[in-house]
Design an enzyme around this catalytic site. Structure first.
Site, PDB file in Angstrom:
ATOM      1  N   PRO A   1      10.743  -2.806  -7.014  1.00 13.90           N
ATOM      2  CA  PRO A   1      12.112  -2.526  -6.613  1.00 13.90           C
ATOM      3  C   PRO A   1      12.939  -3.756  -6.267  1.00 13.90           C
ATOM      4  CG  PRO A   1      10.567  -1.904  -4.896  1.00 13.90           C
ATOM      5  CD  PRO A   1       9.750  -2.209  -6.113  1.00 13.90           C
ATOM      6  N   ASN A   2      14.178  -3.686  -6.667  1.00 16.95           N
ATOM      7  CA  ASN A   2      15.214  -4.688  -6.387  1.00 16.95           C
ATOM      8  C   ASN A   2      15.071  -5.964  -7.216  1.00 16.95           C
ATOM      9  OD1 ASN A   2      16.633  -3.189  -4.272  1.00 16.95           O
ATOM     10  ND2 ASN A   2      14.745  -3.458  -3.105  1.00 16.95           N
TER      11      ASN A   2
ATOM     12  N   ARG B   1      20.786 -11.201  -5.730  1.00 14.69           N
ATOM     13  CA  ARG B   1      20.548 -10.961  -4.299  1.00 14.69           C
ATOM     14  C   ARG B   1      19.868 -12.171  -3.667  1.00 14.69           C
ATOM     15  NH1 ARG B   1      14.966  -7.958  -2.574  1.00 14.69           N
ATOM     16  NH2 ARG B   1      13.774  -8.642  -4.340  1.00 14.69           N
TER      17      ARG B   1
ATOM     18  N   TYR C   1      15.486 -16.155  -3.485  1.00 20.76           N
ATOM     19  CA  TYR C   1      14.904 -15.792  -4.787  1.00 20.76           C
ATOM     20  C   TYR C   1      15.421 -16.633  -5.956  1.00 20.76           C
ATOM     21  CZ  TYR C   1      13.292 -11.746  -2.137  1.00 20.76           C
ATOM     22  OH  TYR C   1      12.683 -10.935  -1.200  1.00 20.76           O
TER      23      TYR C   1
ATOM     24  N   ASN D   1       4.556  -8.012  -9.866  1.00 24.02           N
ATOM     25  CA  ASN D   1       5.288  -8.322  -8.646  1.00 24.02           C
ATOM     26  C   ASN D   1       5.740  -6.971  -8.089  1.00 24.02           C
ATOM     27  OD1 ASN D   1       6.995  -8.980  -6.585  1.00 24.02           O
ATOM     28  ND2 ASN D   1       8.106 -10.567  -7.708  1.00 24.02           N
TER      29      ASN D   1
ATOM     30  N   ALA E   1       8.688  -4.964  -2.557  1.00 25.83           N
ATOM     31  CA  ALA E   1       8.439  -4.392  -1.218  1.00 25.83           C
ATOM     32  C   ALA E   1       7.248  -3.433  -1.199  1.00 25.83           C
ATOM     33  CB  ALA E   1       9.698  -3.678  -0.719  1.00 25.83           C
TER      34      ALA E   1
ATOM     35  N   HIS F   1       3.770  -4.265   0.341  1.00 28.60           N
ATOM     36  CA  HIS F   1       3.504  -4.178   1.777  1.00 28.60           C
ATOM     37  C   HIS F   1       3.304  -2.741   2.264  1.00 28.60           C
ATOM     38  CE1 HIS F   1       4.999  -8.170   1.183  1.00 28.60           C
ATOM     39  NE2 HIS F   1       6.225  -7.757   0.948  1.00 28.60           N
TER      40      HIS F   1
ATOM     41  N   ASP G   1      -4.450   1.823  -5.341  1.00 32.16           N
ATOM     42  CA  ASP G   1      -5.429   2.731  -5.956  1.00 32.16           C
ATOM     43  C   ASP G   1      -5.335   2.684  -7.480  1.00 32.16           C
ATOM     44  OD1 ASP G   1      -6.448   3.522  -3.533  1.00 32.16           O
ATOM     45  OD2 ASP G   1      -5.424   5.455  -3.480  1.00 32.16           O
TER      46      ASP G   1
ATOM     47  N   GLU H   1      -1.157 -11.016  -8.938  1.00 28.10           N
ATOM     48  CA  GLU H   1       0.004 -10.625  -8.133  1.00 28.10           C
ATOM     49  C   GLU H   1       0.924 -11.839  -8.000  1.00 28.10           C
ATOM     50  OE1 GLU H   1      -1.261  -9.441  -4.222  1.00 28.10           O
ATOM     51  OE2 GLU H   1       0.794  -9.165  -3.479  1.00 28.10           O
TER      52      GLU H   1
ATOM     53  N   HIS I   1       4.630 -13.308  -6.327  1.00 28.87           N
ATOM     54  CA  HIS I   1       5.832 -13.192  -5.499  1.00 28.87           C
ATOM     55  C   HIS I   1       6.665 -14.442  -5.718  1.00 28.87           C
ATOM     56  CE1 HIS I   1       4.330  -9.689  -3.421  1.00 28.87           C
ATOM     57  NE2 HIS I   1       3.160 -10.297  -3.371  1.00 28.87           N
TER      58      HIS I   1
ATOM     59  N   SER J   1       9.034 -15.545  -3.742  1.00 31.33           N
ATOM     60  CA  SER J   1       9.117 -16.252  -2.461  1.00 31.33           C
ATOM     61  C   SER J   1       7.730 -16.381  -1.837  1.00 31.33           C
ATOM     62  CB  SER J   1      10.042 -15.486  -1.508  1.00 31.33           C
ATOM     63  OG  SER J   1       9.479 -14.221  -1.194  1.00 31.33           O
TER      64      SER J   1
ATOM     65  N   ARG K   1       7.598 -15.854   5.593  1.00 26.42           N
ATOM     66  CA  ARG K   1       8.735 -14.991   5.911  1.00 26.42           C
ATOM     67  C   ARG K   1       8.384 -14.031   7.061  1.00 26.42           C
ATOM     68  NH1 ARG K   1      11.099 -12.590   0.547  1.00 26.42           N
ATOM     69  NH2 ARG K   1      12.773 -12.070   2.020  1.00 26.42           N
TER      70      ARG K   1
ATOM     71  N   ARG L   1       5.882  -8.951   5.879  1.00 20.42           N
ATOM     72  CA  ARG L   1       5.610  -9.320   4.477  1.00 20.42           C
ATOM     73  C   ARG L   1       4.267 -10.042   4.314  1.00 20.42           C
ATOM     74  NH1 ARG L   1      10.666  -8.541   1.924  1.00 20.42           N
ATOM     75  NH2 ARG L   1      12.359  -8.848   3.387  1.00 20.42           N
TER      76      ARG L   1
HETATM   77  C1  DQA Z   1       8.960 -10.374  -3.346  1.00 22.43           C
HETATM   78  C2  DQA Z   1       8.636 -10.482  -1.852  1.00 22.43           C
HETATM   79  C3  DQA Z   1       8.717  -9.104  -1.181  1.00 22.43           C
HETATM   80  O1  DQA Z   1       8.422  -9.208   0.201  1.00 22.43           O
HETATM   81  C4  DQA Z   1      10.121  -8.530  -1.324  1.00 22.43           C
HETATM   82  O2  DQA Z   1      10.160  -7.226  -0.792  1.00 22.43           O
HETATM   83  C5  DQA Z   1      10.616  -8.569  -2.727  1.00 22.43           C
HETATM   84  C6  DQA Z   1      10.279  -9.689  -3.591  1.00 22.43           C
HETATM   85  C7  DQA Z   1       9.009 -11.763  -4.016  1.00 22.43           C
HETATM   86  O3  DQA Z   1       8.972 -11.803  -5.244  1.00 22.43           O
HETATM   87  O4  DQA Z   1       9.131 -12.778  -3.336  1.00 22.43           O
HETATM   88  O5  DQA Z   1      11.391  -7.705  -3.131  1.00 22.43           O
HETATM   89  O6  DQA Z   1       7.913  -9.637  -3.976  1.00 22.43           O
END
Ligand code: DQA
Length: 147
Positions: A11-12, A19, A24, A75, A78, A81, A88, A99, A101, A103, A108, A112
């Site tokens: 998401p996002n 954003r 990011y 990735n 959110a 977390h 699963d 995995e 990320h 950031s 942070r 997170r």
């Molecule tokens: C993220 C880090 C997560 O904590 C955050 O919710 C994101 C992006 C990252 O790529 O740094 O949406 O996964």
């Protein structure tokens, strides 16, 4: 037939480049896809690159990857977390999982610092910006070559 890598984004991440650029960066998810396509070509990999804001869709795609992928780069944003469902689904996936990320989640907010997905991931890359996706593909290439 090239090895297939699913690159899944949560998401996002569709707002990447728009954003919180101080966290990011300025590159968009389309830029990341282009970089990944180029890197995959270099490594002789085929990628399936997707993003969703829906947890169930990530679960469905991981289940699809279970049959169709030689490796998964994820990735979960959110959901890292919060989501035992994604953990699963990944636990049911026999292939390498990395995995990513953008950031450094450990530098942070404390909420997170824990990722459910890290319990399954073969490697975790955080804080390398969008280059993290390329590092993940390089590592996948190494893992698949040594098989
Ligand atoms: C993220 C880090 C997560 O904590 C955050 O919710 C994101 C992006 C990252 O790529 O740094 O949406 O996964």
């Amino acid at each position: 037939m090239p090895n297939v890598v699913y690159i899944l984004n949560g998401p996002n991440l569709n707002l990447l480049g728009k954003r919180e650029p101080e966290i990011y960066g300025h590159q968009t998810l389309d830029d990341v896809r282009d970089l990944c396509v180029a890197a995959a070509e270099e490594h002789g990999l085929q990628i399936i690159f997707r993003q969703t804001n829906a947890e169930h869709e990530l679960v469905d795609w991981i289940q699809e990857a279970r049959e169709a992928a030689h490796a998964v780069v994820i990735n979960p944003a959110a959901y890292s977390h919060t989501s035992i469902a994604i953990l699963d689904a990944l636990n049911a996936c026999p292939c390498p999982v990395i995995e990513v990320h953008v950031s450094n989640i450990h530098a942070r907010e404390s909420f997170r610092h824990h990722s459910y997905v890290s319990h399954r991931a073969d490697a975790v890359i955080a804080g390398c910006g969008v280059e993290g996706y390329l590092l993940a593909l390089r590592r996948i290439a190494t893992l698949l070559e040594s098989k």
